[in-house]
Every structure is written in C-alpha cells, then in structure tokens.
Design a protein around this motif. Sequence first.
Motif, PDB file in Angstrom:
ATOM      1  N   MET A 254      -5.412  -9.795  -3.057  1.00  0.00           N
ATOM      2  CA  MET A 254      -5.068  -8.085  -1.932  1.00  0.00           C
ATOM      3  C   MET A 254      -5.799  -6.963  -2.508  1.00  0.00           C
ATOM      4  SD  MET A 254      -1.809  -6.863  -0.355  1.00  0.00           S
ATOM      5  CE  MET A 254      -1.663  -5.118   0.041  1.00  0.00           C
ATOM      6  N   ASP A 255      -6.813  -7.358  -2.146  1.00  0.00           N
ATOM      7  CA  ASP A 255      -7.203  -5.298  -1.990  1.00  0.00           C
ATOM      8  C   ASP A 255      -6.327  -4.478  -1.687  1.00  0.00           C
ATOM      9  OD1 ASP A 255      -9.483  -6.944  -3.166  1.00  0.00           O
ATOM     10  OD2 ASP A 255     -10.223  -6.790  -1.139  1.00  0.00           O
ATOM     11  N   ILE A 256      -5.741  -3.356  -2.429  1.00  0.00           N
ATOM     12  CA  ILE A 256      -4.814  -3.123  -2.974  1.00  0.00           C
ATOM     13  C   ILE A 256      -5.082  -1.485  -2.649  1.00  0.00           C
ATOM     14  CG2 ILE A 256      -2.540  -1.511  -3.837  1.00  0.00           C
ATOM     15  CD1 ILE A 256      -2.229  -4.342  -3.397  1.00  0.00           C
ATOM     16  N   GLU A 257      -5.302  -0.894  -1.066  1.00  0.00           N
ATOM     17  CA  GLU A 257      -5.953   0.406  -0.542  1.00  0.00           C
ATOM     18  C   GLU A 257      -4.055   1.177  -0.276  1.00  0.00           C
ATOM     19  OE1 GLU A 257      -8.979  -0.582   2.466  1.00  0.00           O
ATOM     20  OE2 GLU A 257      -7.559  -2.399   2.733  1.00  0.00           O
TER      21      GLU A 257
ATOM     22  N   LYS B  12       1.172 -11.156 -10.764  1.00  0.00           N
ATOM     23  CA  LYS B  12      -0.730 -10.520 -10.155  1.00  0.00           C
ATOM     24  C   LYS B  12      -0.750  -9.478  -9.919  1.00  0.00           C
ATOM     25  CE  LYS B  12      -5.026 -11.817  -9.559  1.00  0.00           C
ATOM     26  NZ  LYS B  12      -6.313 -12.688  -8.905  1.00  0.00           N
ATOM     27  N   ILE B  13      -0.045  -8.888  -8.773  1.00  0.00           N
ATOM     28  CA  ILE B  13      -0.376  -7.346  -8.100  1.00  0.00           C
ATOM     29  C   ILE B  13       0.872  -6.679  -9.064  1.00  0.00           C
ATOM     30  CG2 ILE B  13       0.582  -6.481  -5.873  1.00  0.00           C
ATOM     31  CD1 ILE B  13      -0.767  -9.144  -4.247  1.00  0.00           C
ATOM     32  N   LEU B  14       2.346  -7.232  -9.203  1.00  0.00           N
ATOM     33  CA  LEU B  14       3.536  -6.519 -10.190  1.00  0.00           C
ATOM     34  C   LEU B  14       1.788  -6.439 -11.568  1.00  0.00           C
ATOM     35  CD1 LEU B  14       6.900  -8.311  -9.086  1.00  0.00           C
ATOM     36  CD2 LEU B  14       6.086  -6.275  -8.171  1.00  0.00           C
ATOM     37  N   SER B  15       1.737  -6.915 -12.076  1.00  0.00           N
ATOM     38  CA  SER B  15       0.694  -7.162 -13.568  1.00  0.00           C
ATOM     39  C   SER B  15       0.042  -5.815 -12.910  1.00  0.00           C
ATOM     40  CB  SER B  15       0.527  -7.945 -14.195  1.00  0.00           C
ATOM     41  OG  SER B  15       1.413  -9.269 -14.399  1.00  0.00           O
ATOM     42  N   PHE B  16      -1.103  -6.133 -11.871  1.00  0.00           N
ATOM     43  CA  PHE B  16      -1.766  -4.610 -11.861  1.00  0.00           C
ATOM     44  C   PHE B  16      -0.905  -3.193 -11.409  1.00  0.00           C
ATOM     45  CE2 PHE B  16      -3.567  -1.963  -8.065  1.00  0.00           C
ATOM     46  CZ  PHE B  16      -5.377  -2.203  -8.707  1.00  0.00           C
TER      47      PHE B  16
ATOM     48  N   ASN C  23       0.933  -1.487   0.091  1.00  0.00           N
ATOM     49  CA  ASN C  23       0.186   0.052  -0.169  1.00  0.00           C
ATOM     50  C   ASN C  23       0.624   1.389   0.124  1.00  0.00           C
ATOM     51  OD1 ASN C  23      -2.149  -1.396  -0.352  1.00  0.00           O
ATOM     52  ND2 ASN C  23      -2.291  -1.462   2.317  1.00  0.00           N
ATOM     53  N   GLY C  24       2.135   1.224  -0.163  1.00  0.00           N
ATOM     54  CA  GLY C  24       2.793   2.293  -0.087  1.00  0.00           C
ATOM     55  C   GLY C  24       3.949   2.235  -1.972  1.00  0.00           C
ATOM     56  N   ILE C  25       4.942   2.905  -1.555  1.00  0.00           N
ATOM     57  CA  ILE C  25       5.480   3.212  -2.698  1.00  0.00           C
ATOM     58  C   ILE C  25       6.348   2.222  -2.939  1.00  0.00           C
ATOM     59  CG2 ILE C  25       4.997   5.637  -2.767  1.00  0.00           C
ATOM     60  CD1 ILE C  25       8.139   5.273  -1.810  1.00  0.00           C
ATOM     61  N   GLY C  26       6.937   1.047  -2.564  1.00  0.00           N
ATOM     62  CA  GLY C  26       7.537  -0.078  -3.122  1.00  0.00           C
ATOM     63  C   GLY C  26       7.890  -0.664  -4.682  1.00  0.00           C
ATOM     64  N   THR C  27       6.711  -1.132  -4.866  1.00  0.00           N
ATOM     65  CA  THR C  27       6.711  -1.305  -5.881  1.00  0.00           C
ATOM     66  C   THR C  27       6.906  -1.172  -6.978  1.00  0.00           C
ATOM     67  OG1 THR C  27       4.396  -2.009  -5.859  1.00  0.00           O
ATOM     68  CG2 THR C  27       5.443  -4.109  -5.017  1.00  0.00           C
ATOM     69  N   GLU C  28       5.624   0.669  -6.745  1.00  0.00           N
ATOM     70  CA  GLU C  28       6.391   2.206  -7.558  1.00  0.00           C
ATOM     71  C   GLU C  28       7.746   1.962  -7.957  1.00  0.00           C
ATOM     72  OE1 GLU C  28       5.736   5.990  -8.602  1.00  0.00           O
ATOM     73  OE2 GLU C  28       4.476   5.103  -6.840  1.00  0.00           O
ATOM     74  N   VAL C  29       8.424   2.325  -6.350  1.00  0.00           N
ATOM     75  CA  VAL C  29       9.934   2.351  -7.209  1.00  0.00           C
ATOM     76  C   VAL C  29      11.171   0.968  -7.802  1.00  0.00           C
ATOM     77  CG1 VAL C  29       9.959   4.344  -5.473  1.00  0.00           C
ATOM     78  CG2 VAL C  29      10.881   1.632  -4.581  1.00  0.00           C
ATOM     79  N   ILE C  30      10.516  -0.504  -6.774  1.00  0.00           N
ATOM     80  CA  ILE C  30      11.033  -1.220  -7.940  1.00  0.00           C
ATOM     81  C   ILE C  30      10.968  -1.444  -9.511  1.00  0.00           C
ATOM     82  CG2 ILE C  30      11.244  -4.351  -7.742  1.00  0.00           C
ATOM     83  CD1 ILE C  30       9.973  -3.860  -5.083  1.00  0.00           C
ATOM     84  N   LEU C  31       9.367  -1.205  -9.830  1.00  0.00           N
ATOM     85  CA  LEU C  31       9.626  -1.078 -11.211  1.00  0.00           C
ATOM     86  C   LEU C  31      10.151  -0.462 -12.337  1.00  0.00           C
ATOM     87  CD1 LEU C  31       5.538  -2.316 -10.914  1.00  0.00           C
ATOM     88  CD2 LEU C  31       7.695  -3.903 -12.057  1.00  0.00           C
ATOM     89  N   LYS C  32       9.763   0.996 -11.683  1.00  0.00           N
ATOM     90  CA  LYS C  32      10.663   1.967 -12.368  1.00  0.00           C
ATOM     91  C   LYS C  32      12.221   2.056 -12.204  1.00  0.00           C
ATOM     92  CE  LYS C  32       7.200   6.130 -11.167  1.00  0.00           C
ATOM     93  NZ  LYS C  32       7.734   7.211 -10.494  1.00  0.00           N
ATOM     94  N   THR C  33      12.387   1.587 -11.495  1.00  0.00           N
ATOM     95  CA  THR C  33      14.326   0.865 -11.361  1.00  0.00           C
ATOM     96  C   THR C  33      14.065   0.355 -12.257  1.00  0.00           C
ATOM     97  OG1 THR C  33      14.389   2.131  -9.155  1.00  0.00           O
ATOM     98  CG2 THR C  33      15.912  -0.187  -9.912  1.00  0.00           C
TER      99      THR C  33
ATOM    100  N   THR D 258      -2.268  -1.780   6.871  1.00  0.00           N
ATOM    101  CA  THR D 258      -3.835  -2.963   6.887  1.00  0.00           C
ATOM    102  C   THR D 258      -3.010  -3.880   7.674  1.00  0.00           C
ATOM    103  OG1 THR D 258      -3.299  -3.335   4.201  1.00  0.00           O
ATOM    104  CG2 THR D 258      -4.866  -1.713   4.692  1.00  0.00           C
ATOM    105  N   GLU D 259      -3.609  -4.819   8.163  1.00  0.00           N
ATOM    106  CA  GLU D 259      -2.701  -6.175   8.499  1.00  0.00           C
ATOM    107  C   GLU D 259      -2.431  -6.632   7.631  1.00  0.00           C
ATOM    108  OE1 GLU D 259      -4.085 -10.188  10.869  1.00  0.00           O
ATOM    109  OE2 GLU D 259      -5.444  -8.379  11.635  1.00  0.00           O
ATOM    110  N   GLN D 260      -3.185  -7.379   5.910  1.00  0.00           N
ATOM    111  CA  GLN D 260      -2.830  -7.804   5.229  1.00  0.00           C
ATOM    112  C   GLN D 260      -1.255  -7.407   4.766  1.00  0.00           C
ATOM    113  OE1 GLN D 260      -5.183  -8.078   2.027  1.00  0.00           O
ATOM    114  NE2 GLN D 260      -5.055  -9.449   1.557  1.00  0.00           N
ATOM    115  N   ALA D 261      -1.401  -5.655   4.125  1.00  0.00           N
ATOM    116  CA  ALA D 261      -0.207  -5.473   3.367  1.00  0.00           C
ATOM    117  C   ALA D 261       0.917  -5.880   4.234  1.00  0.00           C
ATOM    118  CB  ALA D 261      -0.553  -3.615   3.572  1.00  0.00           C
ATOM    119  N   GLY D 262       0.944  -5.525   5.463  1.00  0.00           N
ATOM    120  CA  GLY D 262       2.171  -6.301   6.733  1.00  0.00           C
ATOM    121  C   GLY D 262       2.093  -7.638   6.565  1.00  0.00           C
TER     122      GLY D 262
END
Length: 348
Positions: free
Chosen positions: A85-88, A46-50, A17-27, A93-97
Amino acid sequence: MKKEEKIKVGISVGDLNGIGTEVILKTFEDSRMLELCTPVIFGSTKILSFQKKQFNIQTNFHGIPSADKALDGKVNVVNIWKDSMDIEYGKSTEQAGKFAIESFVEATNALKEGTIDILVTAPINKHNVQSEDFKFPGHTDYLGQVLEGDSLMLMVNDSLRVGLLTDHVAVKDVSAAITPELIQKKVDIIYNTLKQDFGISKPKIAVLGINPHVGDNGVIGVEDDEILKPTLEKIKNSGKLVFGPYAADSFFASSNYKNFDAILAAYHDQGLIPFKTLSFGQGVNFTAGLNRVRTSPDHGTAYEIAGKNQADHNSFKEAVFTGIQIFRTRETYKVIAKNPLKKQLPKI
C-alpha cells in the motif's frame, strides 16, 4: 481463562493514512505493556515495519498466521493482507478504507471466536470504509449487529462516564429517534454495564434533557415533557436510581456530574463536547451492551498531523488499560453471579 495466561488484546489498525499505527506502535514501545497483556495486531508486518522506521519507534513485533498462535511477551502481528500500500498521510483513500475494514472485521471475528479477549480499535474514516460489504456509520453499529446484545457508546475517563441515547444521528433527526422504548433500552444497558463492567452495585444515572432548559415547560419543545419525563418516572418506579432530566448547559459546569456514576446524553455533541473537554485527551470509547469487550481512543484519524510523529498515544494506551480492567471486572462478576454468597443465618 487460566490465571497464568495474559489477556490477549486484539487491535485493528484503522486508517493507515491517519495516526492509528503511530499510536499503536508508541503504546507498545514501552515493554512494560507486555507484562500486562499480549497484543495481537491485525495488519501487516511489512507496513508496520515501514512506519516503525519512519517514526523511529523501537517496537519489535512477531508475525503470526492467526491470533491463536500469539506468544506472550511479544507484540504479535497477524498478517491479513499481502498487498502493498502506498501510504499517503493525511489523505482519505479507498485503499486505506478497504484495509481498515479488513483489519477490523478479522479482529472482530477473532473476538467472537474467543482467540482474543478484548478488541481495541484504532480510528477509521467513516466515509472511505463504505462499500457493498460494509454499510455502517462506524465500528459500534457493526459490532452491535455481529456480536450479541444492543450496543451503547459509553465514553469513559476514570469516574466520568457519558453514554448516548443517539450517537451517529443527524441533529434534525434526534427528537424523532428518541422514543420511550429507546430510553428504556439505553438506561437498561448503561445500568447493567455499570454493575457488571465497573463493579458498581447500585448505579446512579443522570439523564440530560433533549431541548435547551429541558424544554422550559413546553416553550422550547415538548419532547422532554411528553416523552422523556414520563419514561424516566416509569424507570424510577422500577427501582433504578435514575435522575433527571437535567438542563445540559449547566449540568457539567456546576460539577453536578460528579454526583453520578454515569450520564446519559440525548445526542452526540451534547455528551461528547463536555466529555472531551474534561477528559484532556485521556478518554476512552467503550461499546457497552455487548457480550465482548471493545474499546477505542476518543479521537479520530487526525489527518492533519498524520505522518508528522506528533500523535499523542495516551488515549489509545488508556483504551488498552480500560479494556483490560473491564474484562477482569466482567469475569469476576460472572463468577459471583454463578456462585452468590449465601447469607449466614445466626445460630439460635
């Protein structure tokens, strides 16, 4: 490692739910990164594709069952969970953790087993990752327990390196936590890492005072006079180039920090506020003192901009670069340590 093999960079995804995957994909949108290393992301295709589609990032990746199946020239993704996972964005959220820690633990296991060479961790939320199975203030503390050695948080940006005597400790507990044994241990760690991980043969280390003005001869606290100064004197007598304690308020402003290979701060904000001010978002967090290499960007989950495609990936990219460079320097150091060059005696 064979010369022709690229360094395998394991990556944990952090809080989704943070910027982690965004900065990974941009890198890794820059294909030149694949000439430097082989990335192995521990998460979900699946999540990365989304998220790739949402941010319009042109990063292609290849799903694999385990890190040892990673292919050079590809952005590899180890699918470690099948749950959706529902990205919020912006929410803790507990699920994100739960997913953040599953990614981190799997990546750490791969690092320990040697199926990846280094680990780069995206930011987690220290609150939502807590559970019966994970009761650590953060990445560093867990790594210190799982991997061999004593850990030290070392912030790195080119020649600026700032380590911490105490890291995730409440300010009211800092003085009590700083003991002669702790000071000796942290100086040893930073001294050894400067030699083996940064190739500095005779490191110069500055130590900052615990109290304002280094206690002003006991007027503002006695810890500097009674604990820090005598311990540093003892360390100096052992042959290490350790200097201080210095008053923290003027040390960075006077550019005195440029005279040293590393600075050891007494507590978290004393070291990280000037570091982040000087590093301009290019800083890297390196966990020194372990038998494996781990780095991370110098920022957190950044919930306030998560999902807005505004995240700057430079710190994460620098974390990858720094991890690779440290790995290479450490490998060279090991070779030299095993085969020291013998002095050539002149013929008589």
